[in-house]
Each structure stands twice: as C-alpha cells, then as structure tokens.
Design an enzyme around this catalytic site. Structure first.
Site, mmCIF file in Angstrom:
data_model
loop_
_atom_site.group_PDB
_atom_site.id
_atom_site.type_symbol
_atom_site.label_atom_id
_atom_site.label_comp_id
_atom_site.label_asym_id
_atom_site.label_seq_id
_atom_site.Cartn_x
_atom_site.Cartn_y
_atom_site.Cartn_z
ATOM 1 N N GLY A 88 -5.915 -32.546 11.671
ATOM 2 C CA GLY A 88 -5.929 -33.760 12.498
ATOM 3 C C GLY A 88 -6.289 -33.463 13.935
ATOM 4 O O GLY A 88 -6.384 -32.311 14.362
ATOM 5 N N GLY A 90 -5.562 -32.623 17.125
ATOM 6 C CA GLY A 90 -4.413 -32.073 17.837
ATOM 7 C C GLY A 90 -4.592 -32.095 19.344
ATOM 8 O O GLY A 90 -3.639 -31.922 20.099
ATOM 9 N N ARG A 91 -5.824 -32.278 19.770
ATOM 10 C CA ARG A 91 -6.051 -32.330 21.218
ATOM 11 C C ARG A 91 -7.185 -33.292 21.546
ATOM 12 O O ARG A 91 -7.883 -33.132 22.542
ATOM 13 C CB ARG A 91 -6.357 -30.952 21.768
ATOM 14 C CG ARG A 91 -7.523 -30.272 21.090
ATOM 15 C CD ARG A 91 -8.026 -29.186 21.965
ATOM 16 N NE ARG A 91 -9.015 -28.393 21.276
ATOM 17 C CZ ARG A 91 -9.716 -27.467 21.865
ATOM 18 N NH1 ARG A 91 -9.527 -27.218 23.136
ATOM 19 N NH2 ARG A 91 -10.607 -26.784 21.202
ATOM 20 N N LYS A 111 -11.390 -35.134 24.638
ATOM 21 C CA LYS A 111 -10.968 -33.870 24.020
ATOM 22 C C LYS A 111 -10.233 -33.061 25.090
ATOM 23 O O LYS A 111 -10.807 -32.789 26.146
ATOM 24 C CB LYS A 111 -12.215 -33.131 23.525
ATOM 25 C CG LYS A 111 -11.922 -31.930 22.645
ATOM 26 C CD LYS A 111 -13.212 -31.462 21.986
ATOM 27 C CE LYS A 111 -13.022 -30.130 21.286
ATOM 28 N NZ LYS A 111 -14.281 -29.618 20.725
ATOM 29 N N ASP A 123 -1.027 -27.131 22.596
ATOM 30 C CA ASP A 123 -0.587 -27.923 23.751
ATOM 31 C C ASP A 123 -1.415 -29.191 23.957
ATOM 32 O O ASP A 123 -1.175 -29.948 24.899
ATOM 33 C CB ASP A 123 -0.640 -27.061 25.031
ATOM 34 C CG ASP A 123 -2.046 -26.553 25.321
ATOM 35 O OD1 ASP A 123 -2.988 -26.879 24.545
ATOM 36 O OD2 ASP A 123 -2.222 -25.830 26.316
ATOM 37 N N ARG A 174 -16.371 -36.894 24.581
ATOM 38 C CA ARG A 174 -17.350 -36.615 23.538
ATOM 39 C C ARG A 174 -17.805 -37.917 22.896
ATOM 40 O O ARG A 174 -17.020 -38.832 22.698
ATOM 41 C CB ARG A 174 -16.707 -35.696 22.489
ATOM 42 C CG ARG A 174 -17.604 -35.398 21.308
ATOM 43 C CD ARG A 174 -17.164 -34.158 20.568
ATOM 44 N NE ARG A 174 -15.928 -34.368 19.812
ATOM 45 C CZ ARG A 174 -15.387 -33.422 19.047
ATOM 46 N NH1 ARG A 174 -15.930 -32.224 18.976
ATOM 47 N NH2 ARG A 174 -14.268 -33.662 18.390
ATOM 48 N N ARG A 181 -15.021 -36.269 8.962
ATOM 49 C CA ARG A 181 -15.364 -34.907 8.566
ATOM 50 C C ARG A 181 -15.185 -34.754 7.059
ATOM 51 O O ARG A 181 -14.482 -35.578 6.440
ATOM 52 C CB ARG A 181 -14.413 -33.923 9.274
ATOM 53 C CG ARG A 181 -14.407 -34.089 10.791
ATOM 54 C CD ARG A 181 -13.004 -33.874 11.363
ATOM 55 N NE ARG A 181 -12.961 -34.241 12.788
ATOM 56 C CZ ARG A 181 -13.286 -33.435 13.789
ATOM 57 N NH1 ARG A 181 -13.628 -32.198 13.521
ATOM 58 N NH2 ARG A 181 -13.245 -33.853 15.026
ATOM 59 N N ASP A 250 -13.373 -28.953 8.224
ATOM 60 C CA ASP A 250 -12.963 -29.936 9.238
ATOM 61 C C ASP A 250 -13.958 -29.979 10.391
ATOM 62 O O ASP A 250 -13.856 -30.856 11.250
ATOM 63 C CB ASP A 250 -11.549 -29.635 9.755
ATOM 64 C CG ASP A 250 -11.403 -28.188 10.217
ATOM 65 O OD1 ASP A 250 -11.663 -27.285 9.417
ATOM 66 O OD2 ASP A 250 -11.047 -27.975 11.385
ATOM 67 N N ASP A 260 -18.082 -29.940 16.924
ATOM 68 C CA ASP A 260 -17.070 -28.932 17.249
ATOM 69 C C ASP A 260 -17.685 -27.596 17.673
ATOM 70 O O ASP A 260 -17.717 -26.626 16.917
ATOM 71 C CB ASP A 260 -16.059 -28.745 16.104
ATOM 72 C CG ASP A 260 -14.995 -29.835 16.159
ATOM 73 O OD1 ASP A 260 -15.125 -30.762 16.982
ATOM 74 O OD2 ASP A 260 -14.020 -29.762 15.383
HETATM 75 P P1 AMP Z 1 -10.959 -26.280 16.005
HETATM 76 O O1 AMP Z 1 -10.878 -24.836 15.638
HETATM 77 O O2 AMP Z 1 -11.193 -26.514 17.483
HETATM 78 O O3 AMP Z 1 -11.926 -27.034 15.158
HETATM 79 O O4 AMP Z 1 -9.522 -26.888 15.751
HETATM 80 C C1 AMP Z 1 -8.821 -26.742 14.547
HETATM 81 C C2 AMP Z 1 -7.557 -27.561 14.588
HETATM 82 O O5 AMP Z 1 -6.698 -27.095 15.629
HETATM 83 C C3 AMP Z 1 -7.756 -29.041 14.839
HETATM 84 O O6 AMP Z 1 -6.791 -29.736 14.113
HETATM 85 C C4 AMP Z 1 -7.513 -29.151 16.323
HETATM 86 O O7 AMP Z 1 -7.120 -30.448 16.709
HETATM 87 C C5 AMP Z 1 -6.385 -28.151 16.526
HETATM 88 N N1 AMP Z 1 -6.322 -27.639 17.895
HETATM 89 C C6 AMP Z 1 -7.207 -26.817 18.499
HETATM 90 N N2 AMP Z 1 -6.822 -26.537 19.764
HETATM 91 C C7 AMP Z 1 -5.669 -27.216 19.985
HETATM 92 C C8 AMP Z 1 -4.784 -27.349 21.101
HETATM 93 N N3 AMP Z 1 -5.010 -26.731 22.255
HETATM 94 N N4 AMP Z 1 -3.705 -28.135 20.939
HETATM 95 C C9 AMP Z 1 -3.467 -28.761 19.786
HETATM 96 N N5 AMP Z 1 -4.259 -28.678 18.702
HETATM 97 C C10 AMP Z 1 -5.345 -27.913 18.795
HETATM 98 MG MG MG Z 2 -12.505 -28.726 14.766
#
Ligand code: AMP
Ligand code: MG
Length: 492
Positions: A88, A90-91, A111, A123, A174, A181, A250, A260
C-alpha cells in the site's frame, strides 16, 4: 488568489477496502524547488497560482485543496519474488484526479507527505535526493517519448528526515494516468475477494482500456492490453539503455507507464548484465532480464484474473496461457523494430537481426558507450568521415570497422539519401540521457550547497534529448573513471 483543482475522485468512490482515507501531515516550512509549468498547463492548472504560498503549501502537503479526497491506496506485491500481502501507499497520498487538456484522467499524488495506515515501519517521508532523482528521470523519460509517470513539482518540507544521516525532507507531486499496479490486483486476489478483483478490473478497463469493454471477453481483453503495453514499454526501456532496478509487481503499472523510480539507472557502456541497484544482489532486475521479469509479473496479474475468466479453472489457466504466450512475440517485434531504426534501416530483411546483434556483441565486448555509439552512428550514416566518432567508443576500434563495412552494404541497398537516414536516426538515438554521475552531481550540489542551478540545467538539457545542443555537449559524455557511479539506492 485561490488555487483551483478541478478534482474528480473516481478511485475514492470505489468500495472502502480499496484505500484508507488519510490526509497529508502538515510540514514546517514548505519551499518550492521546482514547478513543472508546462505540465501544470496541460493539467488545466494555473502555474502562477501553484507558485503562490498557498499553492506551495498544497504541493508540500500542508494544505488540502478544495475538492480533494485524500487517500492512500491499498496494494500487495511480489518484492524480489516474495509475496507481501499488504504493502500500500506508505508514503504517498492521492489527492484526486483531473482530466488533462487531451481528455486523459490523471492522478495527482503527493509522495513523501507523511505516514498512512500502510506505512508499516516507515516514516512516510521522502528525502530530497530521491525526489530530485525521480523528478529528473521521469521527466527525461517523458522527453524521450517513453510512457511514464510525470513530476509536477518538488518541494522541500523544512523538516529533516532521518536516513543513515539526517537529510532535508521533500515531497514530489507525481502525476500518473493511474496508480493501479499489478500488486493492486494481487491485494484482492490474495484475500479471495473476487468481487474486489472485478471492481478493480472494471475500473481499469474504463480508465485505460475502454475498447476492452466492447470486447466479447472484456477481462481477457484487459490482460491482452496490459501484456501489449508492458511488452512495448520494456522494449522502449532496452532501446534507451534504461534499467528500472526494482521491477516488483507493486511497481508494475496497469496503464503501461514506467512507475516508481528508485534505484533506476541508464547504461553508460553497454553491458546486458548491468545491475546498479544496491538491493538487487542476485541481479534479478539486470538490464537484459527485464523482458523476462515483465512476463513474470504479468503472469502474476493473470493469476489474479483467472476467477473472472471462467468458473472452470483449467479452462481459465489455458486461456491465460494463450494471452501470456503472446508476450515474447510482442516484445521481440517492438524491440527488433526499434533496433532496426537505431541502425537506420527503413526496411526489414533476413539477416538484419544478426547484423544488429553483432553490433551489440561488439559493443559489449569493447565497452562501447550505449547512447553515444548509436548517436554517432547516426552521424556516420551521413558522412563516412564521422566513423572516427563511433570508433573511439570501442576499446578495439577495428571491431567497429569490420561491422561498419557490412552495415554500409546493407543501408546501401535502400533508396533513402544518407542525410535522410541520419536525420531519422537522430530522432530515435538520443544524445542526452540522465547519466548517473550527472544526477549524483545535481543531488550533491542541492544537498551540500543548497545550489539548485545544476538541477535546473540538467532538466533543460534533458528536455530535448534528440537535439545536439552544442553548448551542453559535456552532458552527453560518459563519466570519467573517477566519476563513475557503481551503485544506486532506493532511498526509502
Ligand atoms: P518502493 O520500494 O518505493 O516501491 O516501496 C515499497 C513499499 O514500501 C511501498 O508500500 C511503499 O509505500 C513503502 N515505503 C517506501 N518508503 C517508505 C517510507 N519512507 N515510509 C513508509 N512506507 C514506505
Ligand atoms: Mg513502489
């Protein structure tokens, strides 16, 4: 002066389980780093108002614009082959959708705008470096003509984020034709929620594959459409030397856009096995593995759709396999046609594939720069005196000479003038790509010296990748040995 976003919120109108309603976390003192004014205009937004203090507060997540229904979307995903049932946003927080001047619906998402129910241990924040990197590379991809999410703005939050060291926090705005996805389908399928899969598929069809709605079997047509767009997308990546770096399900968009940008990179010298990402220890997402991985990801999507294909599971699998079975031919057609264009062929003949493969093999063996070899080949197509520009990229220049004799014979069989051939080749062989060492230098200047001039200059150069831009020729050059970037990081 109020900033007006003509928001529509079709995703937020889906059932509750599709997302969590969550507002961005207000930040201390937002400052605009960059607004993409031409993109704002395309989106029907007023760039002057977006640059006002109210606009900047919106872009940094400090203020919620009228009409927004902020949500974090739910998705799952296979990360490096391992299934995670809940990831999901997360940020990231989706503010809403606007319909652009071409009539295409676009998500506007922040983002790095604070935690959400999907943040797990994160975070919810983003650091300035990865935000600048995504801004540069996504806009470069758009200028290269490759389907991609876009960057509308980058802001600094005035707060620090803690990574290995404290870093300036930033938010990227963005723009995507959607954020659906492969992992979004997996989220519902993994829960046995066939109704959820169906609702999502109907939404994706309406939004991205409207012709599939008219097809005899709309869900099969949806899979066919995604297979086609992903095959073409990955071919386009290979043709400009792009390595996504983290092709998890994802990070695979249903719309067929590149999405991404984490530890992505462009090749300097041609090496099919190239891997830059620090987290890709096995080379799963190496340059030349990308078509295979795209098919792997599409197979995960097909699994999610089986329950919509047929009540008879064996039949559904057989139908999915037929559609997935088209991927290699679709990819190869797009890739080979692109390669033919890169060496300036207007027609297709037996032996062309071998001719271009022999060039690639010689390039790999001789550490030839991928981008400049093809760019300079375009010049050599018009003027044999320019062969010297191509030769210099090969550790053993004789390897090029040998190949060039065969190439000249082949192009000599076509009626086009050398000038016409060279001009056409220049439209597919860029002079400028976002080279890793240039991106790193931009980030260092921004973080270390609060100097954003290099960022602006790099964006300017990359906005016209197929033009020569003699004043900026240094940006076309590969790194000196001491400038080479060997690893890229996802920056989360
Ligand atoms: P990504 O590798 O950027 O595609 O992210 C993979 C997952 O980790 C996704 O669910 C993102 O929302 C979550 N995520 C990445 N960085 C953070 C962050 N700093 N805080 C919270 N969730 C994160
Ligand atoms: Mg991602």
């Amino acid at each position: 002066m109020t900033v007006h976003f003509p928001f529509q919120n079709t995703y937020a109108a889906l059932p509750d389980g599709f997302f969590a309603r969550v507002a961005p976390t207000p930040v201390a003192s937002p400052r605009l780093v960059k607004l993409n004014r031409p993109l704002a205009v395309r989106l029907g937004l007023d760039p002057d108002r977006l640059e006002s203090s109210e606009g900047v507060e919106i872009l940094a997540g400090k203020r919620i614009p009228d009409g927004a229904q902020p949500i974090a979307t739910a998705y799952a995903g296979h990360q490096f082959g391992h299934f995670v049932p809940q990831l999901g946003d997360g940020r990231a927080i989706l503010l809403g959708e606007v319909v652009d001047i071409d009539g295409i619906r676009r998500d506007i998402q922040l983002k790095g705008s604070g935690p959400t129910p999907f943040s797990r241990r994160g975070d919810g924040r983003a650091a300035l470096g990865p935000v600048l990197r995504e801004y540069i590379v996504s806009e470069a991809m758009a200028a290269l003509g490759i389907p991609t999410t876009r960057s509308l703005a980058a802001t600094i939050t005035g707060e620090q984020v803690i990574r290995e060291t404290p870093l300036p926090g930033a938010v990227l705005t963005r723009v995507a034709s959607s954020h659906i996805r492969v992992g979004t389908f997996q989220y519902f399928a993994a829960r046995g929620d066939t109704e959820g899969v169906r609702r999502l598929a109907d939404h994706a069809i309406a939004r991205h594959y409207p012709q599939a709605a008219q097809a005899e079997r709309p869900y099969h047509a949806l899979l066919e459409g995604v297979v086609t767009r992903q095959a073409e997308l990955v071919a386009r990546w290979l043709l400009v030397g792009f390595i996504h770096g983290v092709m998890n399900t994802d990070n695979t968009s249903i719309s067929g856009e590149t999405i991404d940008y984490g530890p992505c990179a462009f090749l300097d010298h041609y090496d099919p096995a190239a891997v830059f990402s620090s987290i890709d220890e096995q080379g799963r997402y190496a340059y030349a593995n990308q078509p295979k991985i795209a098919l792997w990801n599409l197979t995960r999507l097909a699994e999610c759709l089986l329950s919509l294909f047929s009540d008879d599971k064996d039949k559904a699998i057989e139908q999915a396999q037929l559609i997935l079975g088209e991927f290699p031919a679709k990819f190869t057609a797009a890739y080979q046609s692109g390669l033919r264009q890169k060496i300036g062929l207007f027609t297709q003949r037996d032996g062309d594939e071998a001719l271009v493969q022999d060039l690639l093999d010689a390039m790999a063996k001789n550490h030839a720069d991928f981008t400049l070899t093809f760019r300079h080949l375009s010049d050599a197509a018009a003027d044999t005196n320019r062969d010297s520009d191509v030769r210099r990229h090969f550790t053993d220049p004789a390897a090029y000479d040998e190949w060039a004799t065969r190439w000249r014979q082949r192009i000599g069989e076509e009626p086009q003038t050398p000038a016409a051939r060279a001009a056409t080749m220049r439209t597919v062989n860029p002079a400028f790509i976002p080279r890793n060492h240039r991106i790193e230098a931009v980030i260092q200047a921004a973080i270390g010296c609060n100097d954003f001039a290099p960022f602006e200059e790099l964006l300017t150069v990359l906005s016209k990748p197929y033009e020569d831009q003699p004043g900026f020729s240094k940006y076309a050059e590969p790194p000196e040995p001491d400038q080479r970037v060997l690893q890229t990081f996802c920056g989360t």
